[in-house]
Design an enzyme around this catalytic site. Structure first.
Site, PDB file in Angstrom:
ATOM      1  N   HIS A 183       0.824  -1.210   0.000  1.00  0.00           N
ATOM      2  CA  HIS A 183       0.000   0.000   0.000  1.00  0.00           C
ATOM      3  C   HIS A 183       0.861   1.263   0.000  1.00  0.00           C
ATOM      4  O   HIS A 183       0.458   2.297  -0.531  1.00  0.00           O
ATOM      5  CB  HIS A 183      -0.915   0.022   1.237  1.00  0.00           C
ATOM      6  CG  HIS A 183      -2.004  -0.993   1.211  1.00  0.00           C
ATOM      7  ND1 HIS A 183      -3.201  -0.785   0.580  1.00  0.00           N
ATOM      8  CD2 HIS A 183      -2.057  -2.244   1.732  1.00  0.00           C
ATOM      9  CE1 HIS A 183      -3.965  -1.855   0.717  1.00  0.00           C
ATOM     10  NE2 HIS A 183      -3.309  -2.752   1.412  1.00  0.00           N
ATOM     11  N   ASN A 230      -7.624   7.450  -0.565  1.00  0.00           N
ATOM     12  CA  ASN A 230      -8.861   7.947  -1.157  1.00  0.00           C
ATOM     13  C   ASN A 230      -9.175   9.382  -0.750  1.00  0.00           C
ATOM     14  O   ASN A 230     -10.096   9.992  -1.275  1.00  0.00           O
ATOM     15  CB  ASN A 230     -10.039   7.040  -0.774  1.00  0.00           C
ATOM     16  CG  ASN A 230     -10.263   6.976   0.716  1.00  0.00           C
ATOM     17  OD1 ASN A 230      -9.313   6.864   1.487  1.00  0.00           O
ATOM     18  ND2 ASN A 230     -11.510   7.023   1.134  1.00  0.00           N
ATOM     19  N   ASP A 238       0.205   2.079  -5.385  1.00  0.00           N
ATOM     20  CA  ASP A 238       0.073   0.659  -5.647  1.00  0.00           C
ATOM     21  C   ASP A 238      -1.144   0.411  -6.540  1.00  0.00           C
ATOM     22  O   ASP A 238      -2.084   1.197  -6.564  1.00  0.00           O
ATOM     23  CB  ASP A 238      -0.107  -0.075  -4.312  1.00  0.00           C
ATOM     24  CG  ASP A 238      -0.421  -1.549  -4.507  1.00  0.00           C
ATOM     25  OD1 ASP A 238      -1.348  -2.045  -3.857  1.00  0.00           O
ATOM     26  OD2 ASP A 238       0.253  -2.197  -5.322  1.00  0.00           O
ATOM     27  N   ASN A 295      -9.087   6.030  -6.438  1.00  0.00           N
ATOM     28  CA  ASN A 295      -9.689   7.264  -6.955  1.00  0.00           C
ATOM     29  C   ASN A 295      -9.403   8.455  -6.062  1.00  0.00           C
ATOM     30  O   ASN A 295     -10.267   9.267  -5.777  1.00  0.00           O
ATOM     31  CB  ASN A 295     -11.203   7.102  -7.120  1.00  0.00           C
ATOM     32  CG  ASN A 295     -11.618   7.259  -8.569  1.00  0.00           C
ATOM     33  OD1 ASN A 295     -10.775   7.475  -9.436  1.00  0.00           O
ATOM     34  ND2 ASN A 295     -12.889   7.141  -8.852  1.00  0.00           N
TER      35      ASN A 295
END
Length: 482
Positions: free
Chosen positions: A19, A66, A91, A112
């Site tokens: 991540h 996000n 990632d 996103n």
């Protein structure tokens, strides 16, 4: 000038996982090129230096991926970095470990992050009209120093608030959702402008620049008498105040347009047709501003609109007027606010009546029950936040659709008249690229039939294609294939 943004997730649980590949690569660049830290707060770290004689910024948003779009947006707007000079490292689920790929339009990461930028409403007005008190009430914070002197707000205060929507709780109950994610609206408290700001008076050009960064303007106008609170012009005249602010915004646009004309002159000498078209459009706008006309985007031809929007003119930003009245006038207004309402009607602007002093009292209450009881005592049926957000949605032509399931119930903000594939793209670009159809049911039918299964059995769940215009309150499930 380039921006490299490394995304990751905060917390020890993510430290050594894939991540945080964006964090790790950003750290390596910072260390290898010995970049200097130039900014740090709770939400981001920013580094800068020269690499191969190019000015480079490296950004580490300290939020979950996000939510990283807000930090990226702030840096891009502040330093005027071109979007094609902005690189985001994160990632991606369709990559094998240790592999890297440059892919136009994103990948399957599903984060996103840049969608979290949302839309910003800038609160403007003369000093001491109640902007910072309003901002504190809207965001239920005391970030802005509500002081009785000009320029108490020196840097723009930004507050993100959840858009109130009672429908989310009912949807989440039926969907047995683990969490609820509302839509958000950002409010930016911009320092008080004064007469002469476009020439640098007060805190001048710096704050006109902040106004350019917002999507809509909430212009707070003082509509109350109080000898204990000073006024920059020593008299209370809301229309005069409006004229002062509007003139400064127009003068700032005139300067920007004339600078753009100068930059086009070299291309004109080379008989550049596109430059000629742009030059003519700028002259058209200048004539309108010189005639004190209110600029409206629908006054431009369809082939002119993209260029007009690229100019980022303050005068074209949707505007609502917020009349800050005394407590006794909160229901029906007063003679001062009536002048603003009459002016706004002539120019198709919306008006919201508020009392910043009432809202400041509400913000100090500990829980929602106390706030509702206080509103009830004043015979008010909604808070200023609800009124301003409702007006802001109407101003920008926004609506919400929902996704609902066991994991989460979520609200997504889109423009009116958005087609189903573009609405799906708000969730992930792959949803738009590979759009097949959208299983759709109205909010009312979803509630009445107790969810997807009941709506399907009653014939209320529809299969909508690429030409479907999404409606406010639609509960949607997108089918796609990439």
């Amino acid at each position: 000038m380039f921006l490299i943004c490394g995304l990751g997730n905060p917390g020890v649980n993510y430290n050594n996982t894939r991540h945080n590949v964006g964090f790790h690569l950003a750290d390596n660049i910072i260390s290898h090129f010995n970049l200097d830290k130039i900014k740090e707060d709770k939400k981001k770290e920013l580094y800068s230096g020269l690499i191969n004689n190019q000015k480079i910024f490296v950004l580490k948003p300290l939020t979950f991926m996000n939510l990283s779009g807000k930090a990226v947006s702030e840096i891009v707007n502040f330093y005027k970095i071109k979007l094609d000079h902005t690189f985001v490292i994160h990632d991606d689920l369709d990559l094998e470990l240790s592999k890297v790929k440059i892919k136009q339009g994103g990948g399957n990461g599903g984060h996103n992050g840049l969608e979290s930028i949302g839309f910003k409403c800038g609160i403007v007005g003369l000093p001491n009209v109640g902007k910072s008190t309003l901002f504190n009430a809207l965001t239920q914070s005391n970030k802005a120093e509500a002081a009785n002197y000009p320029f108490a707000t020196i840097e723009p205060n930004i507050g993100r608030v959840a858009v109130p929507d009672d429908r989310l709780d009912k949807l989440a109950t039926i969907g047995k959702s683990e969490k609820i994610i509302p839509s958000f609206m950002d409010f930016v408290d911009i320092a008080g402008l004064v007469k002469g700001a476009s020439q640098g008076e007060g805190l001048g050009n710096k704050f006109l620049g902040h106004v350019r960064e917002v999507d809509a303007i909430a212009h707070v106008v003082r509509c109350f008498e109080d000898t204990n609170i000073t006024h920059v012009s020593s008299k209370i005249d809301p229309l005069d105040d409006i004229e002062t602010i509007n003139l400064e915004l127009q003068l700032a646009d005139l300067e920007s347009l004339n600078n753009k004309k100068t930059s086009l002159e070299k291309k004109l000498k080379a008989n550049d047709k596109e430059a000629k078209d742009q030059f003519d459009i700028i002259n058209k706008i200048l004539q309108m501003l010189d005639a004190d006309s209110i600029l409206k985007i629908d006054e431009f031809a369809s082939n002119e609109i993209d260029f007009v929007n690229s100019l980022n003119l303050i005068s074209l930003k949707p505007t609502m007027y917020i009349c800050n009245v005394d407590e006794e006038s909160i229901h029906t207004g007063n003679e001062l606010s009536k002048k603003v309402i009459e002016f706004a009607k002539k120019n198709n602007h919306s008006v919201v009546l508020i009392s910043a002093s009432i809202e400041a009292q509400i913000a100090e209450l500990d829980n929602e029950e106390e706030k509702l009881e206080f509103l009830k005592e004043l015979n008010l049926d909604q808070t200023t936040l609800n009124k301003v957000i409702k007006s802001g949605y109407e101003l920008l032509g926004l609506i919400n659709y929902f996704t609902c399931g066991p994991k989460e119930t979520r609200s997504w903000t889109i423009k009116k008249e958005t087609l189903a594939p573009q609405a799906a793209g708000k969730i992930h670009t792959d949803f738009e690229k590979g759009f097949i159809r959208a299983e759709t049911v109205s909010y009312e039918d979803y509630i009445e039939n107790n969810g997807d299964a009941g709506s399907r059995d009653s014939g209320k769940l529809r299969q909508e294609g690429k030409d479907y215009i999404v409606k406010d309150g639609d509960v949607m499930n997108f089918l796609f294939n990439v």
